[in-house]
Design an enzyme around this catalytic site. Structure first.
Site, PDB file in Angstrom:
ATOM      1  N   ASN A 102       0.277  -1.030   5.431  1.00 31.11           N
ATOM      2  CA  ASN A 102       1.156  -0.248   6.326  1.00 31.11           C
ATOM      3  C   ASN A 102       0.507  -0.334   7.692  1.00 31.11           C
ATOM      4  OD1 ASN A 102       3.205   1.991   4.907  1.00 31.11           O
ATOM      5  ND2 ASN A 102       1.546   1.339   3.559  1.00 31.11           N
TER       6      ASN A 102
ATOM      7  N   GLU B 171      -6.267   8.697   7.517  1.00 32.69           N
ATOM      8  CA  GLU B 171      -6.825   8.209   6.236  1.00 32.69           C
ATOM      9  C   GLU B 171      -8.252   8.705   6.022  1.00 32.69           C
ATOM     10  OE1 GLU B 171      -6.056   4.358   4.523  1.00 32.69           O
ATOM     11  OE2 GLU B 171      -4.968   3.830   6.347  1.00 32.69           O
TER      12      GLU B 171
ATOM     13  N   GLU C 106       0.857  -1.197   0.000  1.00 36.44           N
ATOM     14  CA  GLU C 106       0.000   0.000   0.000  1.00 36.44           C
ATOM     15  C   GLU C 106       0.896   1.251   0.000  1.00 36.44           C
ATOM     16  OE1 GLU C 106      -1.540   0.832   3.933  1.00 36.44           O
ATOM     17  OE2 GLU C 106      -3.383   1.708   3.146  1.00 36.44           O
TER      18      GLU C 106
ATOM     19  N   ASN D 136      -7.050   6.020  -1.841  1.00 39.36           N
ATOM     20  CA  ASN D 136      -5.939   5.119  -1.540  1.00 39.36           C
ATOM     21  C   ASN D 136      -6.120   3.939  -2.502  1.00 39.36           C
ATOM     22  OD1 ASN D 136      -4.106   3.323  -0.427  1.00 39.36           O
ATOM     23  ND2 ASN D 136      -4.644   3.803   1.693  1.00 39.36           N
TER      24      ASN D 136
ATOM     25  N   CYS E  51      -4.827  -2.974   2.913  1.00 42.33           N
ATOM     26  CA  CYS E  51      -4.528  -2.872   4.343  1.00 42.33           C
ATOM     27  C   CYS E  51      -5.729  -3.151   5.246  1.00 42.33           C
ATOM     28  CB  CYS E  51      -3.871  -1.543   4.673  1.00 42.33           C
ATOM     29  SG  CYS E  51      -3.116  -1.604   6.311  1.00 42.33           S
TER      30      CYS E  51
ATOM     31  N   LYS F  89      -9.493   1.831  -2.030  1.00 49.69           N
ATOM     32  CA  LYS F  89      -9.707   1.272  -0.685  1.00 49.69           C
ATOM     33  C   LYS F  89     -11.094   1.598  -0.134  1.00 49.69           C
ATOM     34  CE  LYS F  89      -7.186   1.120   3.770  1.00 49.69           C
ATOM     35  NZ  LYS F  89      -5.913   1.588   4.411  1.00 49.69           N
TER      36      LYS F  89
HETATM   37  N1  CDT Z   1      -3.062   1.452   6.436  1.00 48.80           N
HETATM   38  C1  CDT Z   1      -3.951   0.865   7.266  1.00 48.80           C
HETATM   39  O1  CDT Z   1      -5.094   0.645   6.906  1.00 48.80           O
HETATM   40  N2  CDT Z   1      -3.505   0.573   8.503  1.00 48.80           N
HETATM   41  C2  CDT Z   1      -4.341   0.062   9.543  1.00 48.80           C
HETATM   42  C3  CDT Z   1      -3.784   0.485  10.842  1.00 48.80           C
HETATM   43  C4  CDT Z   1      -4.653   0.163  12.000  1.00 48.80           C
HETATM   44  S1  CDT Z   1      -6.043   1.151  12.158  1.00 48.80           S
HETATM   45  C5  CDT Z   1      -5.469   2.681  12.642  1.00 48.80           C
HETATM   46  C6  CDT Z   1      -4.466  -1.457   9.531  1.00 48.80           C
HETATM   47  O2  CDT Z   1      -5.586  -1.966   9.584  1.00 48.80           O
HETATM   48  O3  CDT Z   1      -3.447  -2.154   9.494  1.00 48.80           O
END
Ligand code: CDT
Length: 307
Positions: free
Chosen positions: A192, A142, A47, A106, A167, A123
């Site tokens: 990420n 996000e 991502e 995204n 993600c 996304k």
């Molecule tokens: N990039 C992304 O979606 N990261 C989220 C972080 C946790 S929620 C703040 C994930 O689900 O991995």
């Protein structure tokens, strides 16, 4: 019968805030060549693979826009498209997209072995918060910086039916099921994931466990291959989960990264292995009971209606 696709999970280590796109693309090219040397036909990048994970910062408009791509390929990413086509290797790439009419997503694209963009996914599940929360050690904006995409779809590519998710999508069972109901045999997911979760630090030590738990369950319960690819390591002071992995329709991990830096792992994914599950324990046509699943789509949360 077998329908093998050799897939590379091309994990990235941290990308510094000041690292120019062209330098990141150089790193993507190294991973592309590594994958190609190991026989990969499809290289999957994480991502937001062209920049640092900028939703961790509260940014002014000019700064924010600098993280978005307005065209793809762009002058900086064209070398990746050209070299991949020359090698006959396809790829999936996550990046921040600003459309011509000013929408921000995204996004991940899927590029076939001849260099054609065959799919674009935006996304759906946007995690984090909308406003500045200065008490956090880092932000997760996000929900401020992106609009949610319109939904999941699959495309015919690489000899099979391919789906993508990004993600946070991987934590939701609906993601995999909606893709499977559109025939997905191979689902590509970049991520990420900060190791520290400010709303509940009690979850921090479980990040790797939950990462595998959700993707392996998604693979098994839907009889599909899942490729999860991280941008890991400590990026601008924030430690992110690595642990990229390729998961078979059995739920078993068949390849896994062992570092938290730039690393490629490769697996031969036989798409015909999906049928073993989809024609037996998860024979959807025979066993699913959608007439009992109404609450999945008619509400977001538990019903407050009297029963
Ligand atoms: N990039 C992304 O979606 N990261 C989220 C972080 C946790 S929620 C703040 C994930 O689900 O991995």
């Amino acid at each position: 019968m077998s329908r093998p696709v050799t897939v590379a999970a091309a994990q990235l280590g941290p990308i510094a805030r000041t690292e120019p796109r062209a330098e990141v693309v150089e790193r993507l090219l190294v991973l592309l060549h590594d994958g190609h040397r190991h026989g990969a036909e499809l290289v999957v990048y994480p991502e937001l693979a062209l920049t640092s994970f900028f939703p961790r910062w509260w940014l002014d408009d000019a700064d924010l826009e600098s993280y978005f791509e307005t065209e793809m390929p762009s002058p900086d990413t064209k070398p990746l498209f050209d070299e991949a086509a020359r090698l006959g290797v396809g790829f999936a790439l996550g990046y921040a997209e600003r459309t011509e009419d000013g929408h921000h997503y995204n996004t991940a694209i899927l590029v076939e072995r001849d260099g054609t963009v065959v799919s674009r996914y935006r996304k759906v599940h946007l995690p984090g918060h909308e406003d500045h929360e200065p008490e956090r050690p880092f932000q997760h904006l996000e929900r401020r910086y992106f609009e949610p995409g319109p939904g999941f779809h699959t495309d015919r590519a690489f000899g099979g039916q391919i789906g993508m998710a990004i993600c946070n999508d991987r934590r939701w069972p609906e993601t995999y099921r909606v893709l499977a109901l559109q025939g997905a045999e191979l689902t590509l997911i970049g991520y990420n994931t900060p190791l520290h979760y400010p709303p509940d630090p009690g979850q921090d030590h479980l990040q790797a466990f939950h990462n595998n738990l959700v993707m392996a369950a998604g693979a098994y319960q839907n009889g599909m291959w899942v490729v999860g690819v991280a941008k890991g390591g400590t990026e601008e002071g924030v430690a992110q989960l690595a642990d990229s992995q390729i998961i078979a329709p059995s739920g078993e991990v068949v390849a896994r990264c062992v570092t938290d830096g730039d690393e490629v792992v490769v697996a031969v994914c036989d798409l015909d292995r999906c049928a073993a599950y989809r024609q037996t324990v998860f024979d959807f046509a025979r066993y699913r009971r959608p007439e009992t699943y109404g609450p999945i789509t008619d509400r977001t949360d538990k019903s407050t209606r009297d029963t």
